[in-house]
Design a protein around this motif. Structure first.
Motif, PDB file in Angstrom:
ATOM      1  N   GLU A   9       0.702  -1.261  -0.246  1.00 46.89           N
ATOM      2  CA  GLU A   9       0.105   0.192   0.270  1.00 46.89           C
ATOM      3  C   GLU A   9       0.833   1.329   0.106  1.00 46.89           C
ATOM      4  OE1 GLU A   9      -3.579   1.598  -0.246  1.00 46.89           O
ATOM      5  OE2 GLU A   9      -3.046  -0.020  -0.442  1.00 46.89           O
ATOM      6  N   LEU A  10       1.789   1.144   1.107  1.00 46.86           N
ATOM      7  CA  LEU A  10       3.111   2.251   1.074  1.00 46.86           C
ATOM      8  C   LEU A  10       3.308   2.170  -0.565  1.00 46.86           C
ATOM      9  CD1 LEU A  10       4.571   1.772   4.517  1.00 46.86           C
ATOM     10  CD2 LEU A  10       3.204   3.422   3.672  1.00 46.86           C
ATOM     11  N   ASN A  11       3.191   2.237  -1.477  1.00 50.25           N
ATOM     12  CA  ASN A  11       3.845   1.984  -2.598  1.00 50.25           C
ATOM     13  C   ASN A  11       3.349   3.515  -3.456  1.00 50.25           C
ATOM     14  OD1 ASN A  11       5.734   0.693  -3.533  1.00 50.25           O
ATOM     15  ND2 ASN A  11       5.337  -1.338  -3.279  1.00 50.25           N
ATOM     16  N   TYR A  12       2.071   3.244  -3.141  1.00 48.03           N
ATOM     17  CA  TYR A  12       1.305   5.192  -3.379  1.00 48.03           C
ATOM     18  C   TYR A  12       1.016   5.666  -2.756  1.00 48.03           C
ATOM     19  CZ  TYR A  12      -0.679   0.075  -5.861  1.00 48.03           C
ATOM     20  OH  TYR A  12      -1.524  -0.389  -6.089  1.00 48.03           O
ATOM     21  N   VAL A  13       1.903   5.807  -1.968  1.00 46.68           N
ATOM     22  CA  VAL A  13       2.200   7.314  -1.809  1.00 46.68           C
ATOM     23  C   VAL A  13       2.794   8.309  -2.306  1.00 46.68           C
ATOM     24  CG1 VAL A  13       3.617   8.426   0.829  1.00 46.68           C
ATOM     25  CG2 VAL A  13       2.171   5.934   1.058  1.00 46.68           C
TER      26      VAL A  13
END
Length: 188
Positions: A9-13
């Motif tokens: 999910e943090l890859n979308y930050v």
């Protein structure tokens, strides 16, 4: 959500304020994810750790008390952080913590913030001050150390020594903050 799922999910930050705020709110809505976020933050050789640091900084900016149950894990590991993009938000969180601790307004952090937490933050901040860091972590560290110098009387002389020694070689931003801190130290 597991650490692996949060990691993905943090890859979308991205760097945008809206993106960081969205994920900070996600973490605040599900505080059981804070340990997972810290686990990712302390994967210090992984670029995704920087994104975890950004989210943690925004989370602490919105609700600093959410980190209280995790102060041990945070302070035990901050000295491992070495990527520039992660150091800046970690240094900012240290400043948030010390400002809240020394605040005149009563808050829960004041009873949770131990001398061990302070010592770990002092160690990290002095490391950031004497190593080749960018101005932002140094500026946050100066302020953090100045505040902590109220409880540790050896800090102000050491901090003043570093600021005076590095003054001529640093940026105008460093010089401006250093002048403010040196003025406060001399007053105290």
């Amino acid at each position: 959500m597991t650490t692996d799922q949060l990691y993905v999910e943090l890859n979308y930050v991205d760097h945008s304020r809206a993106s960081r705020l969205k994920y900070a709110n996600l973490i605040l809505a599900q505080p059981e994810l804070i340990p997972e976020l810290l686990n990712i933050l302390f994967m210090v050789d992984d670029k995704t750790s920087c994104r975890a640091a950004w989210i943690l900084e925004f989370m602490c900016g919105k609700n600093l008390e959410a980190i209280i149950p995790h102060l041990d894990q945070f302070t035990e590991n901050i000295h491992h952080v070495h990527l520039d993009s992660a150091i800046r938000p970690v240094a900012k969180i240290c400043e948030y913590l010390t400002k809240a601790y020394y605040s005149k307004n009563q808050n829960n952090l004041q009873s949770a913030f131990t001398s061990t937490h302070k010592e770990k933050i002092i160690e990290a901040c002095f490391d950031w001050m004497i190593n080749d860091q960018k101005i932002a972590p140094k500026a946050y560290s100066m302020n953090t150390l100045y505040l902590l110098g109220q409880d540790f009387n050896w800090i102000h002389p050491e901090l003043a020594l570093i600021l005076e020694r590095d003054f001529q070689m640093q940026s105008s931003g460093f010089k401006a903050r250093a002048r403010q801190i040196l003025k406060k130290i001399k007053k105290a």
